[in-house]
Design an enzyme around this catalytic site. Sequence first.
Site, PDB file in Angstrom:
ATOM      1  N   SER A 251      43.590  43.665  50.092  1.00  0.00           N
ATOM      2  CA  SER A 251      44.232  44.779  49.416  1.00  0.00           C
ATOM      3  C   SER A 251      45.108  44.234  48.292  1.00  0.00           C
ATOM      4  O   SER A 251      45.984  43.404  48.531  1.00  0.00           O
ATOM      5  CB  SER A 251      45.092  45.581  50.401  1.00  0.00           C
ATOM      6  OG  SER A 251      45.788  46.622  49.741  1.00  0.00           O
ATOM      7  N   ALA A 252      44.834  44.668  47.070  1.00  0.00           N
ATOM      8  CA  ALA A 252      45.630  44.261  45.912  1.00  0.00           C
ATOM      9  C   ALA A 252      46.253  45.501  45.284  1.00  0.00           C
ATOM     10  O   ALA A 252      46.167  46.599  45.825  1.00  0.00           O
ATOM     11  CB  ALA A 252      44.758  43.508  44.912  1.00  0.00           C
ATOM     12  N   SER A 253      46.878  45.337  44.142  1.00  0.00           N
ATOM     13  CA  SER A 253      47.609  46.446  43.541  1.00  0.00           C
ATOM     14  C   SER A 253      46.685  47.552  43.042  1.00  0.00           C
ATOM     15  O   SER A 253      47.040  48.725  43.074  1.00  0.00           O
ATOM     16  CB  SER A 253      48.472  45.936  42.387  1.00  0.00           C
ATOM     17  OG  SER A 253      47.680  45.224  41.460  1.00  0.00           O
ATOM     18  N   ALA A 255      42.997  47.754  43.831  1.00  0.00           N
ATOM     19  CA  ALA A 255      41.853  48.099  44.684  1.00  0.00           C
ATOM     20  C   ALA A 255      42.004  47.553  46.095  1.00  0.00           C
ATOM     21  O   ALA A 255      42.834  46.673  46.365  1.00  0.00           O
ATOM     22  CB  ALA A 255      40.564  47.582  44.051  1.00  0.00           C
ATOM     23  N   GLN A 256      41.162  48.093  46.955  1.00  0.00           N
ATOM     24  CA  GLN A 256      41.100  47.684  48.353  1.00  0.00           C
ATOM     25  C   GLN A 256      39.635  47.428  48.688  1.00  0.00           C
ATOM     26  O   GLN A 256      38.753  48.150  48.225  1.00  0.00           O
ATOM     27  CB  GLN A 256      41.670  48.810  49.216  1.00  0.00           C
ATOM     28  CG  GLN A 256      42.018  48.434  50.631  1.00  0.00           C
ATOM     29  CD  GLN A 256      42.977  49.439  51.244  1.00  0.00           C
ATOM     30  OE1 GLN A 256      44.104  49.582  50.805  1.00  0.00           O
ATOM     31  NE2 GLN A 256      42.516  50.151  52.271  1.00  0.00           N
ATOM     32  N   ASP A 409      37.349  33.122  35.614  1.00  0.00           N
ATOM     33  CA  ASP A 409      38.366  32.887  36.648  1.00  0.00           C
ATOM     34  C   ASP A 409      37.737  32.133  37.821  1.00  0.00           C
ATOM     35  O   ASP A 409      37.627  32.650  38.923  1.00  0.00           O
ATOM     36  CB  ASP A 409      38.942  34.224  37.117  1.00  0.00           C
ATOM     37  CG  ASP A 409      40.215  34.051  37.933  1.00  0.00           C
ATOM     38  OD1 ASP A 409      40.844  32.986  37.823  1.00  0.00           O
ATOM     39  OD2 ASP A 409      40.578  34.985  38.674  1.00  0.00           O
TER      40      ASP A 409
END
Length: 593
Positions: A251-253, A255-256, A409
């Site tokens: 879970s990031a800012s 998307a999940q 990346d």
Amino acid sequence: QDFSPVQVEGPIRWAFAMMPASAVRRRGPRRRFAGPVLVLALATVAAACFLVNFVGGPGLPPSRGERRLRAVTLSATATATAPPGLNSSVDNEAARGRAKEFRSLINDIIEVIRKAGPQAGAVRSIQAARAATLTALDLVRDGELADFFRSLGSVGLGREGNSRKARDDDEIIARTLRRLFERLGATYVKLGQFIASSPTLFPEAYVREFQKCLDATETVPFARISKIIEADLGKPISSVFRSVDSTPLASASVAQVHSAVLLSGEEVVVKVRKPGVEVLMEADLGFIYIASRVLEFLSPEIARSSLSTLVNEIRGSMLAELDFNQELNNLEVFREFLTANELTSVAAAPRPFKEASSKRVLTMERFRGVPLIDLDGIRSYSANPEATLITALNVWSLSVRGCEIFHADVHAGNLLVLEDGRVGFIDFGIVGRVPEDIWNAVEALGVAFARNDSRAMARALIAMGATAKEVNEANLAQDVDSVLKRMFNLDTQVVLRRAERGVAAEVSLDENQVVDLLLDLVRVAETNGLKLPREFVLLVKQALYFDRYNRLLAPDLDPLRDSRVNLGLKDDVYAERSTKPQPATRGGSVIDV
């Protein structure tokens, strides 16, 4: 009451002038964004409050607020006259130019209001005030409040960037901004990541500090995630998936990610944009853009730095990333590149499923494997780790030149050794494109590197970078040589960790070392009057990641002189392999556990 841009601009310009001009241009080319970074972060909160109170506040319908803004715009035209006592046509032209700039600024404000809406402005104003309060409390708790304000006061004093006091000032301001950005959420976390990846634009302390910017937030309940999936796909989850794990993998800012199984039985991962993120980012980025436009309107120094142009580019890029159809397209382009070059037997990218994807949902094949830094895991799936590394390097290098996009990346989490021994490239949210002129300079740099010719490397950098003065090639060559020596003297550490089968070993891929080398390169360029393009720095960062993997998996491998490695450069590079001696094995050790 009615007011004109002259009435408003006068006192605000006086207050703004209290920040010395050197705050914008101090300590080298990168410093032109040092002052604006700080001012922009603070001005954004003010911009949000201004917009919601002036346009969409309680009891003031947006339509009425817009009429007031339009009235100000007309007033700007009416007051576009020369200052008293000056009646020259030049002065009149300048006044008309300022009025035109003001009208453009007001139109931009109205456009931002329309897109974001007054409700978003109100909510973000409250959230911004809370984030600022909590960050201030952090300073009080850590006993740094007085130091922070003292540092703010010395931002524009013109201290040299290499002085201890200047570094301390930058560090405490950068640390405070990073904490504030994390509390402000998705938009600012993304901005922090941009700062961390842009050493050519931002001061060293900011680049270092924002490496720590955490992109981890509380998970969204699966009930809300499932509603997003069904709304975007236009059908019940059960008609697309056999099962979806309610516990997220990550879970990031923005998307999940959840694991799932399609009706066909294929294992997939489902990336879902969190609710409210688009509205939030639209409002935030709009306010940031308006703040940058206001700063440029008030300060010619900042206007010359093209701050609003940079902010607008970031704004467009970040909003485009919210559309997962773009990432799906990136996956398809890269997969087509692998197929066209007959590389599918050695490398892979997840297959996206269009029928189970949309703007807010991306469903793709689930890869199982280990990161490129997991020593024991790699040996489980690959009989020849060195060959695996060469494959990864060849595929990535070929994509830089032969594909529409390249993976921008390639840290260890995004490069996997799959269970079938292939190299897996995942997460195509960040991709790059290299213009022809920059690639030509990169090729010349590769030739020079293979020849150990620091003067030729200096010439290639000069051809690549923008410069406003003549560059001393000999001095630049000497500085480049010192950076190369530091790179070859770096040591790689291996870390032992507990695993299911006993003890496992991983390489310690120190992100700080990669950042240090990037900053060294940028510092050398700037000291010699060069500004390197961001695309080149992005390429160098990926190359440094591969250098770390090189030290782990094949410490004796020299990519520029080994015939098995194809970096997509000119034949001149490879001709050097038979004429130049092999360098000594570089620092670092691998522990066989």
